[in-house]
Enzyme design. Structure first.
Site, short mmCIF file in Angstrom:
data_model
loop_
_atom_site.label_atom_id
_atom_site.label_comp_id
_atom_site.label_asym_id
_atom_site.label_seq_id
_atom_site.Cartn_x
_atom_site.Cartn_y
_atom_site.Cartn_z
N ASN A 5 15.34 21.78 18.99
CA ASN A 5 15.81 22.99 19.68
C ASN A 5 16.46 24.01 18.74
O ASN A 5 16.53 25.19 19.06
CB ASN A 5 16.75 22.62 20.82
N SER B 222 20.10 18.08 25.00
CA SER B 222 19.23 18.77 24.05
C SER B 222 20.03 19.60 23.07
O SER B 222 19.45 20.24 22.21
CB SER B 222 18.24 19.65 24.81
N GLU C 95 14.20 12.33 19.42
CA GLU C 95 15.23 12.59 18.40
C GLU C 95 16.37 11.60 18.63
O GLU C 95 16.84 11.45 19.75
CB GLU C 95 15.82 14.00 18.57
N HIS D 184 17.16 11.75 22.57
CA HIS D 184 16.60 13.00 23.11
C HIS D 184 15.07 12.98 23.19
O HIS D 184 14.38 13.06 22.18
CB HIS D 184 17.07 14.18 22.24
N1 CAA Z 1 2.75 12.66 32.91
C1 CAA Z 1 1.63 12.04 32.52
N2 CAA Z 1 0.60 12.71 31.94
C2 CAA Z 1 0.71 14.06 31.80
C3 CAA Z 1 1.87 14.76 32.20
C4 CAA Z 1 2.91 13.99 32.77
N3 CAA Z 1 4.05 14.57 33.18
N4 CAA Z 1 1.70 16.08 31.92
C5 CAA Z 1 0.49 16.20 31.35
N5 CAA Z 1 -0.11 14.98 31.29
C6 CAA Z 1 -1.41 14.65 30.70
C7 CAA Z 1 -2.55 15.16 31.54
O1 CAA Z 1 -2.90 14.25 32.54
C8 CAA Z 1 -3.64 15.32 30.50
O2 CAA Z 1 -4.20 14.04 30.21
P1 CAA Z 1 -5.75 13.90 29.70
O3 CAA Z 1 -5.87 14.75 28.47
O4 CAA Z 1 -5.86 12.44 29.42
O5 CAA Z 1 -6.56 14.39 30.85
C9 CAA Z 1 -2.88 15.75 29.25
O6 CAA Z 1 -1.53 15.36 29.45
C10 CAA Z 1 -2.94 17.26 29.06
O7 CAA Z 1 -2.47 17.89 30.24
P2 CAA Z 1 -3.23 19.04 31.01
O8 CAA Z 1 -4.70 18.87 30.84
O9 CAA Z 1 -2.66 19.12 32.40
O10 CAA Z 1 -2.75 20.38 30.36
P3 CAA Z 1 -2.67 20.84 28.88
O11 CAA Z 1 -3.80 20.37 28.04
O12 CAA Z 1 -2.39 22.29 29.00
O13 CAA Z 1 -1.36 20.10 28.29
C11 CAA Z 1 0.96 19.98 27.90
C12 CAA Z 1 -0.13 20.18 28.94
C13 CAA Z 1 0.88 18.56 27.34
C14 CAA Z 1 2.27 20.17 28.62
C15 CAA Z 1 0.71 21.00 26.74
O14 CAA Z 1 0.61 22.29 27.26
C16 CAA Z 1 1.85 21.01 25.73
O15 CAA Z 1 1.90 20.17 24.85
N6 CAA Z 1 2.75 21.98 25.86
C17 CAA Z 1 3.92 22.09 24.97
C18 CAA Z 1 4.97 21.12 25.42
C19 CAA Z 1 6.19 21.19 24.54
O16 CAA Z 1 6.31 21.95 23.60
N7 CAA Z 1 7.16 20.37 24.90
C20 CAA Z 1 8.43 20.33 24.21
C21 CAA Z 1 9.38 21.19 24.93
S1 CAA Z 1 10.92 21.23 24.13
C22 CAA Z 1 11.73 19.92 24.74
O17 CAA Z 1 11.30 19.21 25.60
C23 CAA Z 1 13.07 19.75 24.16
C24 CAA Z 1 14.16 20.26 24.98
O18 CAA Z 1 15.23 19.69 24.88
C25 CAA Z 1 14.10 21.48 25.79
#
Ligand code: CAA
Length: 291
Positions: A190, A119, A152, A140
């Protein structure tokens, strides 16, 4: 080049998500980790996450079963002898990644493309410790991998166009969208996201707001799906700190100074969701601020 078989190194939260989406995309996946327990946990997570997608009708049960059959689990890199592409997704630590890449070279084919899910770490530097910098690049994914649309793609200084095009084809076959980033510290996502998270930790450190006030502000005031502190716990505070350090050292600008509170949490082993404690405590039914 037509990619059919993919080796993924590291079966943690990113590695198992990457194996999940690759298998759904029809790729034969070899998922590797040095720890058998991590592989067992990964297999369990992949099954659960595929089931979530079946339950919400995103995929069919037949697609889920076919994907599960396409993943093999191994503790040995010798099983990478037929892979066309490797995605390294081990811990965000440069010496560890270099050591893994080095030990891989004797087991792969001359045509095999090497990539890292890093990342933040320099792709050019990682490439230089392999025998094929022209066939090395950054690949990424975002967390959670089955949900997030972006990948990415980062070329190092020596990466050739054929390698880039082959990786782009994989991203497209997964139904995801690629963004091309230059090889500068932490790339695009990031570079922008981590200083925001770090600033939220400073806001907490300086008493500008409580954990709940900061997260509520960004969720309801900026329409973010998660507040920055909750997101830091989700990503892992060790990973967030490692990325801030790469930004701080790589760009030599004090605006990237990691907040001392983030360092303290990592020193305490409060790494977020994976250790059940970070800015929130996850041991109960509902997450509550840990302090
Ligand atoms: N696998 C499969 N499906 C998943 C899952 C997984 N690991 N995690 C969540 N889901 C699905 C759920 O089943 C749900 O599906 P439906 O809508 O069809 O029911 C959907 O995703 C939404 O999940 P939840 O209802 O459990 O919860 P939520 O609405 O709060 O969403 C989230 C969860 C998608 C994580 C949301 O909170 C989100 O988008 N958060 C921000 C995530 C983000 O910013 N990620 C980037 C991080 S930075 C990065 O990754 C880069 C790095 O290098 C650090």
């Amino acid at each position: 080049m037509q990619i059919k078989k993919v080796g993924v190194i590291g079966a943690g939260q990113m590695g198992n998500g990457i194996a999940h989406v690759l298998s759904l995309g029809g790729y034969h996946v070899i998922l590797n980790d040095i720890d058998k327990n991590t592989l067992e946990k990964a297999s369990h997570n992949i099954k659960n996450n595929l089931e979530r997608q079946v339950n919400s009708k995103k995929i069919s049960a037949a697609e889920s079963n076919a994907a599960l059959k396409l993943i093999d689990y191994t503790v040995s890199l010798e099983d990478f002898n037929e892979v066309d592409l490797v995605i390294e997704a081990a811990t965000e630590n440069e010496p560890i990644k270099q050591k893994i890449l080095n030990s891989l070279l004797t087991h792969i084919q001359p045509h095999t493309i090497l990539t890292s899910n890093t990342s933040s770490i320099s792709i050019t530097r990682l490439a230089s410790c392999t025998d094929r910098p022209e066939k090395f690049m950054g690949f990424h994914f975002m967390n959670p991998v089955p949900v997030m649309q972006l990948v990415e793609l980062i070329k190092g200084i020596a990466t050739d166009q054929e390698t880039y095009d082959s990786c782009l084809q994989v991203v497209e076959k997964l139904g995801k969208t690629a963004a091309s980033a230059e090889d500068f510290p932490a790339f695009i996502v990031n570079r922008v996201l981590m200083p925001m998270i770090n600033e939220a930790v400073y806001a907490l450190y300086e008493g500008v707001g409580s954990v709940e006030a900061i997260d509520t502000s960004m969720k309801l005031g900026a329409n973010h799906p998660m507040g920055p502190l909750e997101l830091a716990d989700f990503i892992g505070l060790d990973t967030c700190l490692a990325i801030m350090n790469v930004l701080h050292e790589g760009l030599a600008d004090t605006k990237y100074r990691p907040c001392p509170l983030m360092t303290k949490y990592v020193e305490a082993g409060w790494l977020g969701r994976k250790t059940k404690r970070g800015f929130y405590d996850y041991t109960g039914e509902q997450q509550i601020p840990s302090r």
